[in-house]
Each structure stands twice: as C-alpha cells, then as structure tokens.
Design a protein around this motif. Structure first.
Motif, mmCIF file in Angstrom:
data_model
loop_
_atom_site.group_PDB
_atom_site.id
_atom_site.type_symbol
_atom_site.label_atom_id
_atom_site.label_comp_id
_atom_site.label_asym_id
_atom_site.label_seq_id
_atom_site.Cartn_x
_atom_site.Cartn_y
_atom_site.Cartn_z
ATOM 1 N N PHE A 1 0.829 -1.207 0.000
ATOM 2 C CA PHE A 1 0.000 0.000 0.000
ATOM 3 C C PHE A 1 0.862 1.256 0.000
ATOM 4 O O PHE A 1 0.570 2.232 -0.707
ATOM 5 N N MET A 2 1.948 1.252 0.790
ATOM 6 C CA MET A 2 2.806 2.433 0.858
ATOM 7 C C MET A 2 3.516 2.674 -0.471
ATOM 8 O O MET A 2 3.724 3.825 -0.871
ATOM 9 N N ALA A 3 3.890 1.606 -1.176
ATOM 10 C CA ALA A 3 4.502 1.771 -2.498
ATOM 11 C C ALA A 3 3.496 2.389 -3.467
ATOM 12 O O ALA A 3 3.843 3.272 -4.267
ATOM 13 N N PHE A 4 2.239 1.923 -3.394
ATOM 14 C CA PHE A 4 1.191 2.476 -4.262
ATOM 15 C C PHE A 4 0.927 3.944 -3.931
ATOM 16 O O PHE A 4 0.894 4.803 -4.825
ATOM 17 N N LEU A 5 0.759 4.250 -2.636
ATOM 18 C CA LEU A 5 0.473 5.626 -2.224
ATOM 19 C C LEU A 5 1.627 6.556 -2.583
ATOM 20 O O LEU A 5 1.418 7.650 -3.140
ATOM 21 N N GLY A 6 2.850 6.137 -2.278
ATOM 22 C CA GLY A 6 4.009 6.967 -2.599
ATOM 23 C C GLY A 6 4.161 7.176 -4.092
ATOM 24 O O GLY A 6 4.493 8.280 -4.549
ATOM 25 N N GLY A 7 3.908 6.120 -4.884
ATOM 26 C CA GLY A 7 4.009 6.236 -6.334
ATOM 27 C C GLY A 7 3.000 7.208 -6.910
ATOM 28 O O GLY A 7 3.328 8.025 -7.784
ATOM 29 N N VAL A 8 1.757 7.152 -6.409
ATOM 30 C CA VAL A 8 0.705 8.054 -6.901
ATOM 31 C C VAL A 8 1.026 9.501 -6.543
ATOM 32 O O VAL A 8 0.927 10.407 -7.390
ATOM 33 N N ILE B 1 2.025 10.861 -16.987
ATOM 34 C CA ILE B 1 1.100 9.989 -16.243
ATOM 35 C C ILE B 1 1.669 8.583 -16.020
ATOM 36 O O ILE B 1 1.552 8.035 -14.914
ATOM 37 N N PRO B 2 2.307 7.942 -17.028
ATOM 38 C CA PRO B 2 2.860 6.597 -16.779
ATOM 39 C C PRO B 2 3.936 6.549 -15.700
ATOM 40 O O PRO B 2 4.302 5.461 -15.241
ATOM 41 N N SER B 3 4.428 7.726 -15.275
ATOM 42 C CA SER B 3 5.463 7.730 -14.234
ATOM 43 C C SER B 3 4.961 7.117 -12.938
ATOM 44 O O SER B 3 5.759 6.666 -12.106
ATOM 45 N N VAL B 4 3.628 7.086 -12.747
ATOM 46 C CA VAL B 4 3.093 6.477 -11.529
ATOM 47 C C VAL B 4 3.524 5.014 -11.433
ATOM 48 O O VAL B 4 3.857 4.515 -10.344
ATOM 49 N N ILE B 5 3.549 4.324 -12.574
ATOM 50 C CA ILE B 5 3.961 2.914 -12.584
ATOM 51 C C ILE B 5 5.441 2.795 -12.222
ATOM 52 O O ILE B 5 5.844 1.921 -11.452
ATOM 53 N N VAL B 6 6.244 3.707 -12.783
ATOM 54 C CA VAL B 6 7.687 3.683 -12.508
ATOM 55 C C VAL B 6 7.951 3.898 -11.021
ATOM 56 O O VAL B 6 8.732 3.167 -10.397
#
Length: 320
Positions: free
Chosen positions: A33-40, A74-79
């Motif tokens: 979850f923290m990886a997802f939140l930080g990435g967004v 926008i694709p940077s969220v995945i990176v």
C-alpha cells in the motif's frame, strides 16, 4: 513559477519520505500500500511540476505544450510504484538480517507447478520459534531451491520474532550467500586430506567454512551429515576420513584432482587403492536403502536423511 517550485519540492520530499524515512513497522505491515500511495503522490507532483494545471478545464483542453507534456508524465506512476516496491523488498532482507534468529526446521512437503514460462514452487517447513512456538510455514521458493529441497531434509530458518512475516529459509547457494555471507563450495581433495590432522571440533568448524552445512549427530560425535548436499563424513581423528557421496557430481571432480596431484594406484587398480606421499585413499561403493521416513542408524544414533535408494561413492582417506 512559484507553484512549480513548490510542486518540485513536494516531489523531492515525498520521494525521500517514502524511500528512506518510513518506519520499519509501517513498511512491514503495509509495504504494498505504501509503495502504491508513494508512487501516486510522486506522479501527481511530477505532473504538476511539468504542467502546472490550474483546473480540470486545462486538463481537458490541453492548450499549451506544458499541459500536453503533463499527460506524458502519467505513466510515471507505474515507474515510481515499481521503484518503491523493489526498494521495500530489499529492505525486508535487511530486516531479516537484523532481527532474524536461526532455528532448526524440517521440510514436511512441497509442490511445484508450471504453466507456460512460469513455475511456482512451494515447500512447507516445520520449526520451533525462539519463543518455543511450533510453526508450520509455507515458503514460496525458486525452482533451483525446490530442486535442492527434499522431504524430511533438515534446514535452518531465519525467523523474526518482531516481524513474523519476515522469515527466510536457508536453502540454495544464492540465499545462503545473501544471508550468511558464505560462498558455498564442495569439499576438495586438499580439504579432505587436511582434515586428517584435525580434532573433531576443529573438523566440523572447518567443514562449515567450506560448505553449508555440516551437522553433528549428538549420539555419534564422529559422524557429520550434510543433508542438503547428500554427503556424509565419518572420521577417526588423526586416522581416517570416510567421505560418502550420493551424487557423482561430487565424486568425479575428486578423481580428477587425484590425477592432477599425482596419486598412483597401489597394486591391482581394481582394488581402488591410491597413494601419494604419506596419504592413502581407498575408493569403494556402498548400497543404501533409506526409507521414506528419512532415517537410518549409525552406531546408536538414528539419523534423519532424505529418502534415497541406490549406490554411493565412498572415499576413505588415511595416513600411511
């Protein structure tokens, strides 16, 4: 310009926070979850740093070049999510090294399935935690680890009492090196001849600096088992070393070493006796029929070993 500077600072600070400053407790309980939140959050601040959208109309109309470049980001969220996930997985290894305690375990069972180019392998290990709790835990492992694993094989487990989910089974050369710093190798001819001059305690310590891991049987102190490698060492300190190999991949390199070192046959070559200087070697074969419960007797000791049936190569080293 001022808004962009603020978004740029927020991007840098957010990345530093999620990459370096989150506590171990948070990461061990919710790393995904923290990886997802930080990435967004990082992606949002990057987009705003580039495009500086003021309202949703600007997002829809894309009137300027900077607004169009914002969409490209926008694709940077995945990176960002991938970078943080990879970093957090490495952090788990550090936590295991920091808090993990070695405990003895036994492999109970395992299974491996494959589909297309993917394979999934699992083994279940029973062990007792440092606090005395009996545990059976399923580990997902690589295909190489699965090939090295056998039912009833003794293994070591790095168990973290503080973070029970951060647990690692020590099997496979890569994992052993990563968590113990030891580069695993097989015993060489020089190792075995050097053991002739060692006392029992020194011999076991030396063997465990060469290959992982040699276990002494309590009721039979002059017998070492390396269950993960299908090897045994039986010895009379200062007199003989009996090295039993249940796989020719260990035996054939030793024969090559003997030729290079100049060991010569003594008498009829069929007798399998060789010598060089004051060292003699007797090569023989033995049949083993170890039942599925993985035990057999040596002296008064009952030794757990993986089930095996076949012929073993035996080398007996002695002083002339």
């Amino acid at each position: 310009m001022k808004r962009r500077i603020i978004y740029g600072l927020l991007l840098v600070l957010t990345f530093i926070l999620f990459y370096s400053l989150l506590s171990e407790d948070i990461l061990m309980s919710a790393s995904g979850f923290m990886a997802f939140l930080g990435g967004v959050l990082c992606a949002v601040f990057l987009i705003q740093f580039v495009a500086d959208y003021r309202d949703f109309d600007e997002v829809k109309e894309l009137q300027t070049l900077q607004h169009k470049l914002g969409l490209v980001c926008i694709p940077s969220v995945i990176v960002f999510i991938i970078v943080l996930n990879v970093h957090y997985s490495g952090l788990e290894d550090k936590i295991i090294l920091k808090y993990g305690k070695r405990v003895e375990g036994i492999i109970k069972n395992g299974r491996s399935t494959s589909g297309g180019t993917e394979s999934n392998s699992y083994i279940t290990v029973a062990y007792t935690t440092p606090k005395g709790n009996d545990v059976e835990k399923k580990f997902r492992i690589t295909s190489e680890q699965f090939d090295a694993a056998k039912k009833d094989m003794p293994v070591e487990v790095l168990h973290c009492t503080k973070y029970p989910s951060a647990t690692q089974i020590l099997i496979g050369d890569d994992v052993i090196e990563r968590f113990t710093g030891m580069k695993n190798r097989v015993l060489s001819l020089s190792d075995l001849t050097a053991m002739l001059d060692m006392k029992a305690d020194s011999l076991q310590r030396y063997a465990n600096t060469v290959s992982y891991r040699w276990i002494r049987i309590d009721n039979y102190p002059y017998f070492l088992v390396n269950g993960s490698e299908d090897l045994t060492l039986e010895f009379a300190p200062g007199e003989t070393i009996i090295y039993t190999m249940r796989n020719s991949k260990y035996y054939e390199p030793l024969l090559e070493e003997m030729k290079k070192e100049g060991f010569k046959p003594v008498g009829d070559k069929k007798e399998g006796v060789y010598s060089k200087g004051n060292i003699g070697v007797k090569i023989s074969y033995g049949s083993y029929d170890i039942k599925s419960n993985g035990t057999y007797n040596v002296g008064d000791a009952s030794i757990k070993m993986p089930a095996f049936q076949g012929v073993s190569q035996i080398m007996t080293f002695y002083k002339l």
